[in-house]
Design a protein around this motif. Structure first.
Motif, PDB file in Angstrom:
ATOM      1  N   GLU A  20       0.822  -1.213   0.000  1.00 41.34           N
ATOM      2  CA  GLU A  20       0.000   0.000   0.000  1.00 41.34           C
ATOM      3  C   GLU A  20       0.856   1.264   0.000  1.00 41.34           C
ATOM      4  O   GLU A  20       0.496   2.255  -0.635  1.00 41.34           O
ATOM      5  N   LEU A  21       2.001   1.232   0.689  1.00 40.62           N
ATOM      6  CA  LEU A  21       2.869   2.410   0.698  1.00 40.62           C
ATOM      7  C   LEU A  21       3.502   2.654  -0.671  1.00 40.62           C
ATOM      8  O   LEU A  21       3.580   3.800  -1.127  1.00 40.62           O
ATOM      9  N   ARG A  23       2.252   1.660  -3.516  1.00 49.10           N
ATOM     10  CA  ARG A  23       1.118   2.072  -4.356  1.00 49.10           C
ATOM     11  C   ARG A  23       0.773   3.546  -4.128  1.00 49.10           C
ATOM     12  O   ARG A  23       0.575   4.307  -5.074  1.00 49.10           O
ATOM     13  N   LEU A  24       0.731   3.951  -2.872  1.00 50.44           N
ATOM     14  CA  LEU A  24       0.425   5.341  -2.536  1.00 50.44           C
ATOM     15  C   LEU A  24       1.465   6.292  -3.117  1.00 50.44           C
ATOM     16  O   LEU A  24       1.122   7.325  -3.701  1.00 50.44           O
ATOM     17  N   LEU A  28       0.679   9.264  -5.690  1.00 47.57           N
ATOM     18  CA  LEU A  28       0.932  10.650  -5.283  1.00 47.57           C
ATOM     19  C   LEU A  28       1.901  11.370  -6.220  1.00 47.57           C
ATOM     20  O   LEU A  28       1.807  12.582  -6.394  1.00 47.57           O
ATOM     21  N   TRP A  64       3.810  -2.350  -8.750  1.00 47.15           N
ATOM     22  CA  TRP A  64       3.570  -0.980  -8.295  1.00 47.15           C
ATOM     23  C   TRP A  64       4.881  -0.195  -8.195  1.00 47.15           C
ATOM     24  O   TRP A  64       4.918   1.006  -8.458  1.00 47.15           O
TER      25      TRP A  64
END
Length: 101
Positions: A20-21, A23-24, A28, A64
């Motif tokens: 998730e990090l 991907r974030l 961003l 990702w």
């Protein structure tokens, strides 16, 4: 009282958070120069590059990470220069099983 030995805390599985990090960060930094530059300055680019290898336990992290590298470098000369300045540490060796090569 006498000192007691405390058991070490249980290991925490961070694989989902890692995905998730990455991907974030990829999302961003899409065409946002300020985010690209900041991520490069605080080690985000290096962290993403370290996740560009296949991890069989979490294969989507690599996908990702590759997108994040693209988004971190598109139009960002600072991050492009960082990557251009990297040295290859070793050459991967492709091992072909006998009879398949």
């Amino acid at each position: 009282g006498a000192p007691t030995s405390a058991a070490p805390p249980p290991a925490v599985d961070t694989r989902g958070a890692e995905l998730e990090l990455v991907r974030l960060l990829a999302l961003l930094c899409f065409r946002r120069h300020a985010c690209q530059k900041l991520a490069g300055e605080v080690g985000g680019l290096a962290a993403v590059l370290q996740r560009c290898k296949l991890d069989e336990r979490q294969p989507f992290v690599r996908e990702w990470a590759l997108l994040a590298v693209r988004n971190l470098t598109e139009g960002c000369a600072e991050n492009q220069a960082t990557i251009a300045g990297l040295k290859q540490l070793s050459t991967p060796t492709l091992r072909v099983p006998p009879g398949e090569g």
